[in-house]
Write a protein that holds these residues in place. Sequence first.
Motif, PDB file in Angstrom:
ATOM      1  N   LEU A  13     181.183 -21.064 112.903  1.00 37.13           N
ATOM      2  CA  LEU A  13     179.835 -20.798 112.545  1.00 37.13           C
ATOM      3  C   LEU A  13     178.672 -21.269 113.459  1.00 37.13           C
ATOM      4  CD1 LEU A  13     179.704 -21.900 108.685  1.00 37.13           C
ATOM      5  CD2 LEU A  13     180.030 -19.646 109.674  1.00 37.13           C
ATOM      6  N   GLY A  14     178.946 -22.345 114.296  1.00 36.08           N
ATOM      7  CA  GLY A  14     178.145 -22.907 115.270  1.00 36.08           C
ATOM      8  C   GLY A  14     178.096 -22.042 116.503  1.00 36.08           C
ATOM      9  N   GLN A  15     178.963 -21.220 117.029  1.00 30.39           N
ATOM     10  CA  GLN A  15     179.255 -20.454 118.043  1.00 30.39           C
ATOM     11  C   GLN A  15     178.164 -19.236 118.232  1.00 30.39           C
ATOM     12  OE1 GLN A  15     182.855 -18.396 119.128  1.00 30.39           O
ATOM     13  NE2 GLN A  15     182.679 -19.500 121.158  1.00 30.39           N
ATOM     14  N   ASP A  16     177.532 -19.189 119.111  1.00 30.96           N
ATOM     15  CA  ASP A  16     176.551 -18.126 119.458  1.00 30.96           C
ATOM     16  C   ASP A  16     177.268 -16.621 119.326  1.00 30.96           C
ATOM     17  OD1 ASP A  16     174.464 -16.325 120.166  1.00 30.96           O
ATOM     18  OD2 ASP A  16     174.125 -17.172 121.983  1.00 30.96           O
ATOM     19  N   VAL A  17     176.622 -15.700 118.526  1.00 28.17           N
ATOM     20  CA  VAL A  17     177.654 -14.452 118.501  1.00 28.17           C
ATOM     21  C   VAL A  17     177.651 -13.585 119.687  1.00 28.17           C
ATOM     22  CG1 VAL A  17     176.993 -12.196 117.463  1.00 28.17           C
ATOM     23  CG2 VAL A  17     176.268 -14.273 116.141  1.00 28.17           C
ATOM     24  N   PHE A  18     176.385 -14.066 120.932  1.00 25.81           N
ATOM     25  CA  PHE A  18     176.358 -13.383 121.926  1.00 25.81           C
ATOM     26  C   PHE A  18     176.776 -14.025 123.186  1.00 25.81           C
ATOM     27  CE2 PHE A  18     172.760 -12.146 119.281  1.00 25.81           C
ATOM     28  CZ  PHE A  18     173.066 -10.653 119.035  1.00 25.81           C
ATOM     29  N   TYR A  19     177.743 -15.090 122.801  1.00 24.55           N
ATOM     30  CA  TYR A  19     178.120 -16.027 123.820  1.00 24.55           C
ATOM     31  C   TYR A  19     178.787 -15.441 124.838  1.00 24.55           C
ATOM     32  CZ  TYR A  19     183.035 -15.990 122.797  1.00 24.55           C
ATOM     33  OH  TYR A  19     184.630 -15.838 122.932  1.00 24.55           O
ATOM     34  N   ARG A  28     181.493  -4.199 119.521  1.00 26.31           N
ATOM     35  CA  ARG A  28     181.836  -2.979 119.962  1.00 26.31           C
ATOM     36  C   ARG A  28     180.367  -2.098 120.142  1.00 26.31           C
ATOM     37  NH1 ARG A  28     185.703  -3.295 116.122  1.00 26.31           N
ATOM     38  NH2 ARG A  28     184.572  -2.338 114.583  1.00 26.31           N
ATOM     39  N   HIS A  29     179.445  -2.608 119.142  1.00 30.97           N
ATOM     40  CA  HIS A  29     178.246  -2.295 119.687  1.00 30.97           C
ATOM     41  C   HIS A  29     177.437  -2.537 120.907  1.00 30.97           C
ATOM     42  CE1 HIS A  29     174.084  -0.460 118.470  1.00 30.97           C
ATOM     43  NE2 HIS A  29     173.627  -1.595 118.780  1.00 30.97           N
ATOM     44  N   LEU A  30     177.519  -3.730 121.081  1.00 31.89           N
ATOM     45  CA  LEU A  30     177.028  -4.510 122.256  1.00 31.89           C
ATOM     46  C   LEU A  30     177.668  -3.834 123.572  1.00 31.89           C
ATOM     47  CD1 LEU A  30     176.985  -8.174 121.405  1.00 31.89           C
ATOM     48  CD2 LEU A  30     174.910  -6.488 121.616  1.00 31.89           C
ATOM     49  N   ARG A  31     179.060  -3.603 123.515  1.00 36.07           N
ATOM     50  CA  ARG A  31     179.825  -2.799 124.600  1.00 36.07           C
ATOM     51  C   ARG A  31     179.335  -1.686 124.847  1.00 36.07           C
ATOM     52  NH1 ARG A  31     185.151  -0.375 125.536  1.00 36.07           N
ATOM     53  NH2 ARG A  31     185.594  -1.061 127.810  1.00 36.07           N
ATOM     54  N   ASN A  32     179.366  -0.845 123.749  1.00 32.71           N
ATOM     55  CA  ASN A  32     178.949   0.633 123.967  1.00 32.71           C
ATOM     56  C   ASN A  32     177.444   0.836 124.550  1.00 32.71           C
ATOM     57  OD1 ASN A  32     181.317   1.921 123.127  1.00 32.71           O
ATOM     58  ND2 ASN A  32     180.508   1.835 120.841  1.00 32.71           N
ATOM     59  N   LYS A  33     176.726   0.115 123.981  1.00 31.47           N
ATOM     60  CA  LYS A  33     175.098  -0.033 124.785  1.00 31.47           C
ATOM     61  C   LYS A  33     175.328  -0.476 126.129  1.00 31.47           C
ATOM     62  CE  LYS A  33     171.579  -0.279 122.732  1.00 31.47           C
ATOM     63  NZ  LYS A  33     170.491   0.711 122.661  1.00 31.47           N
ATOM     64  N   ALA A  34     175.941  -1.393 126.386  1.00 31.50           N
ATOM     65  CA  ALA A  34     176.146  -2.070 128.003  1.00 31.50           C
ATOM     66  C   ALA A  34     176.645  -0.948 128.731  1.00 31.50           C
ATOM     67  CB  ALA A  34     176.841  -3.179 127.801  1.00 31.50           C
ATOM     68  N   GLY A  65     181.576 -10.340 128.697  1.00 31.24           N
ATOM     69  CA  GLY A  65     182.164 -10.050 127.337  1.00 31.24           C
ATOM     70  C   GLY A  65     181.470  -8.745 126.901  1.00 31.24           C
ATOM     71  N   ARG A  66     180.332  -8.514 127.268  1.00 27.61           N
ATOM     72  CA  ARG A  66     179.546  -7.151 126.716  1.00 27.61           C
ATOM     73  C   ARG A  66     180.258  -5.916 127.343  1.00 27.61           C
ATOM     74  NH1 ARG A  66     173.171  -7.604 125.309  1.00 27.61           N
ATOM     75  NH2 ARG A  66     173.351  -9.736 124.299  1.00 27.61           N
ATOM     76  N   LEU A  67     180.693  -5.968 128.635  1.00 26.86           N
ATOM     77  CA  LEU A  67     180.901  -4.866 129.362  1.00 26.86           C
ATOM     78  C   LEU A  67     182.583  -4.664 128.917  1.00 26.86           C
ATOM     79  CD1 LEU A  67     179.246  -5.305 132.799  1.00 26.86           C
ATOM     80  CD2 LEU A  67     178.964  -3.532 131.071  1.00 26.86           C
ATOM     81  N   THR A  68     183.405  -5.786 128.853  1.00 26.35           N
ATOM     82  CA  THR A  68     184.830  -5.773 128.792  1.00 26.35           C
ATOM     83  C   THR A  68     185.379  -5.655 127.349  1.00 26.35           C
ATOM     84  OG1 THR A  68     184.941  -8.124 128.930  1.00 26.35           O
ATOM     85  CG2 THR A  68     185.123  -6.755 131.027  1.00 26.35           C
ATOM     86  N   GLY A  69     184.300  -6.352 126.387  1.00 32.51           N
ATOM     87  CA  GLY A  69     184.818  -6.603 124.930  1.00 32.51           C
ATOM     88  C   GLY A  69     185.760  -7.524 124.778  1.00 32.51           C
ATOM     89  N   ALA A  70     185.897  -8.386 125.922  1.00 31.20           N
ATOM     90  CA  ALA A  70     186.745  -9.571 125.672  1.00 31.20           C
ATOM     91  C   ALA A  70     186.050 -10.812 125.574  1.00 31.20           C
ATOM     92  CB  ALA A  70     187.798  -9.721 127.073  1.00 31.20           C
ATOM     93  N   TYR A  71     186.624 -11.550 124.599  1.00 34.33           N
ATOM     94  CA  TYR A  71     186.026 -12.943 124.305  1.00 34.33           C
ATOM     95  C   TYR A  71     187.041 -13.896 123.920  1.00 34.33           C
ATOM     96  CZ  TYR A  71     181.783 -10.203 123.432  1.00 34.33           C
ATOM     97  OH  TYR A  71     180.657  -9.632 123.642  1.00 34.33           O
TER      98      TYR A  71
END
Length: 287
Positions: free
Chosen positions: A194-200, A250-256, A205-211
């Motif tokens: 819960l404490g981890q930033d959604v956009f960490y 996936r939304h962030l990756r497609n936008k990126a 991460g945004r370009l590869t989709g790997a977290y």
Amino acid sequence: MATASNKRFMQDEERRNADHVSFLKYRKYRWLWIAVLLSIISVLGYWLIDQEPRPNGGTWYGYTLGTIGLLLIVWLSLLGVRKRKISEGTWSLKAWTSAHIYLGLALIVVGTLHTGFQIGWNVHTLAYVLMLLVIITGIYGVVVYAKLPKALSANRKEMTRADMLDELAVIDRQLDSAAQPLGRAQCDLVIGALGQDVFYGGAFGRLTGAYPGCKTARALSRMPGTGTEAEQKVSELLTKRADQLGQIRRHLRNKALLEVWLFIHIPATIALLAALLAHVVSVFYYW
């Protein structure tokens, strides 16, 4: 009156049909055929000229191709200005975009023949390389804009980015409440998730989709789904949270992927115009 009304109806119908045609297919590939014709004429001219050394940037034919290429590059670079104006007809934004793409591809032929295949460590080659970089990033932009918007729309499921985050917040509140009966170690896993930033993940991460450091996935992997009632409930909510995070990512990756090429294409275009100016000045200086 009837004739004028019918003519107006036909014009409106033609405009509606044109609105549903991709810019790649504009006017039955009009600009593709113009680009192909320009490329063929350029190749035939280079091939048919009987002279030694072969035509290059310093010959009359090289100057001709160079002038054509320069005018095309300057004109094509004005697409960004054109986007700020709305108009219909022959030079609508769709027509301009179609011409931008196909004539930009024809520049590969025109520019390469202009060099006479003479490459070296100088400002002339720099301009040529920057031209290729602009064209390659432009091709990438066409591909992603043809494919990714559908994926972006399908993933959103009629939800905005704010809606996705709101849905995640609802799950988080449920998860926080459901985790209260758990032991210390399991609670720490949920608190960490819960404490981890959604956009960490950052740009990578945004370009590869790997977290790889996702604490939600870690908590889910260590939470028994067949344990106590509380553990089962938390496991279900962690699964929902992971699914919601997946939609957001996936939304962030497609936008990126839709936007990242512009961070190369536009600066490279500006650098190309500067290199072309240096190229032209040096040519006339040493003429």
